[in-house]
Motif scaffolding. Structure first.
Motif, mmCIF file in Angstrom:
data_model
loop_
_atom_site.group_PDB
_atom_site.id
_atom_site.type_symbol
_atom_site.label_atom_id
_atom_site.label_comp_id
_atom_site.label_asym_id
_atom_site.label_seq_id
_atom_site.Cartn_x
_atom_site.Cartn_y
_atom_site.Cartn_z
ATOM 1 N N GLY A 39 -14.286 47.087 72.202
ATOM 2 C CA GLY A 39 -15.427 46.866 73.070
ATOM 3 C C GLY A 39 -15.246 47.490 74.429
ATOM 4 O O GLY A 39 -14.226 48.120 74.721
ATOM 5 N N HIS A 55 -22.734 51.656 63.360
ATOM 6 C CA HIS A 55 -21.449 50.952 63.396
ATOM 7 C C HIS A 55 -21.186 50.414 61.993
ATOM 8 O O HIS A 55 -22.064 49.777 61.408
ATOM 9 C CB HIS A 55 -21.493 49.799 64.397
ATOM 10 C CG HIS A 55 -21.719 50.259 65.798
ATOM 11 N ND1 HIS A 55 -20.723 50.748 66.598
ATOM 12 C CD2 HIS A 55 -22.855 50.333 66.535
ATOM 13 C CE1 HIS A 55 -21.215 51.085 67.766
ATOM 14 N NE2 HIS A 55 -22.516 50.851 67.759
ATOM 15 N N GLN A 59 -22.873 45.756 65.494
ATOM 16 C CA GLN A 59 -22.541 45.734 66.919
ATOM 17 C C GLN A 59 -23.280 44.598 67.605
ATOM 18 O O GLN A 59 -24.455 44.352 67.331
ATOM 19 C CB GLN A 59 -22.928 47.058 67.572
ATOM 20 C CG GLN A 59 -22.568 47.126 69.063
ATOM 21 C CD GLN A 59 -23.001 48.415 69.703
ATOM 22 O OE1 GLN A 59 -24.145 48.821 69.567
ATOM 23 N NE2 GLN A 59 -22.093 49.069 70.403
ATOM 24 N N THR A 60 -22.580 43.927 68.523
ATOM 25 C CA THR A 60 -23.177 42.920 69.387
ATOM 26 C C THR A 60 -23.193 43.455 70.806
ATOM 27 O O THR A 60 -22.173 43.979 71.286
ATOM 28 C CB THR A 60 -22.374 41.601 69.345
ATOM 29 O OG1 THR A 60 -22.420 41.089 68.015
ATOM 30 C CG2 THR A 60 -22.945 40.568 70.306
ATOM 31 N N TRP A 87 -28.033 41.977 68.306
ATOM 32 C CA TRP A 87 -27.216 42.216 67.114
ATOM 33 C C TRP A 87 -27.843 43.357 66.342
ATOM 34 O O TRP A 87 -29.021 43.307 65.983
ATOM 35 C CB TRP A 87 -27.125 40.975 66.237
ATOM 36 C CG TRP A 87 -26.611 41.245 64.854
ATOM 37 C CD1 TRP A 87 -27.303 41.113 63.686
ATOM 38 C CD2 TRP A 87 -25.308 41.718 64.488
ATOM 39 N NE1 TRP A 87 -26.514 41.456 62.622
ATOM 40 C CE2 TRP A 87 -25.270 41.840 63.092
ATOM 41 C CE3 TRP A 87 -24.158 42.053 65.215
ATOM 42 C CZ2 TRP A 87 -24.144 42.281 62.399
ATOM 43 C CZ3 TRP A 87 -23.034 42.490 64.523
ATOM 44 C CH2 TRP A 87 -23.036 42.595 63.137
ATOM 45 N N ALA A 108 -20.353 45.634 75.046
ATOM 46 C CA ALA A 108 -20.503 46.072 73.655
ATOM 47 C C ALA A 108 -19.287 45.632 72.859
ATOM 48 O O ALA A 108 -18.150 45.862 73.275
ATOM 49 C CB ALA A 108 -20.644 47.591 73.596
ATOM 50 N N GLN A 110 -17.763 45.613 68.779
ATOM 51 C CA GLN A 110 -17.917 46.091 67.410
ATOM 52 C C GLN A 110 -16.562 46.085 66.731
ATOM 53 O O GLN A 110 -15.542 45.950 67.384
ATOM 54 C CB GLN A 110 -18.532 47.492 67.364
ATOM 55 C CG GLN A 110 -17.801 48.534 68.183
ATOM 56 C CD GLN A 110 -18.199 48.547 69.639
ATOM 57 O OE1 GLN A 110 -19.354 48.340 69.977
ATOM 58 N NE2 GLN A 110 -17.241 48.781 70.517
ATOM 59 N N PRO A 117 -14.963 52.595 64.749
ATOM 60 C CA PRO A 117 -15.987 51.607 65.068
ATOM 61 C C PRO A 117 -17.401 52.179 65.189
ATOM 62 O O PRO A 117 -18.363 51.426 65.287
ATOM 63 C CB PRO A 117 -15.526 51.071 66.429
ATOM 64 C CG PRO A 117 -14.875 52.256 67.068
ATOM 65 C CD PRO A 117 -14.232 53.018 65.938
ATOM 66 N N VAL A 118 -17.544 53.516 65.191
ATOM 67 C CA VAL A 118 -18.857 54.123 65.437
ATOM 68 C C VAL A 118 -18.938 55.504 64.801
ATOM 69 O O VAL A 118 -17.933 56.211 64.707
ATOM 70 C CB VAL A 118 -19.146 54.221 66.963
ATOM 71 C CG1 VAL A 118 -18.138 55.120 67.661
ATOM 72 C CG2 VAL A 118 -20.573 54.671 67.249
#
Length: 136
Positions: A39, A55, A59-60, A87, A108, A110, A117-118
């Motif tokens: 994050g 993601h 992801q939050t 979310w 962020a 994740q 992560p992305v």
């Protein structure tokens, strides 16, 4: 317990490859195995936004300041505000950023899957970014 002090956090500009406009990333972290969490605190100046991305585990976003816009591909453009929590489910292509006239900051969070992560994609066009916001 490990504490990362605010004064020790590194700050970097958001890479132009993945962001449009002025974006500042602070305190970026990735936890060691067995955790998969990573994050950062991300600040977007007015008009700044991410490129389209996904993601693998979702992801939050915890919005701490300002007003922003977000959109999942094929869905409406939505507005969010400080105090909101967003979310985005796994593998949903999306973007997020500040509004045209107001800055926005979010935390962020994740998780990585297979070490990543992305997945970054093409940039959000001005036409996409400036499209009307959906009514509630």
């Amino acid at each position: 317990m490990e504490i990362t002090r605010k004064a020790a956090m590194k700050t970097a500009d958001g890479p132009a490859e993945y962001f449009t406009g002025k974006v500042i990333i602070t305190g970026q972290f990735q936890r060691p195995d067995p955790s998969r969490v990573s994050g950062a605190i991300v600040h977007f100046e007015p008009g700044a936004r991410t490129a389209w991305h996904t993601h693998p585990a979702g992801q939050t976003l915890i919005v701490t300041e300002g007003v922003g816009w977000t959109q999942v591909e094929g869905g409406p453009k939505l507005e969010f505000h400080a105090g909101d929590i967003l979310w985005c489910p796994a593998e949903h292509k999306h973007w997020h950023g500040a509004t045209q006239h107001e800055a926005m900051t979010h935390i962020a969070l994740q998780e990585a899957v297979n070490g990543s992560p992305v997945t970054w994609m093409e940039k959000v066009t001005d036409e996409e970014y400036l499209a009307p916001v959906a009514k509630d």
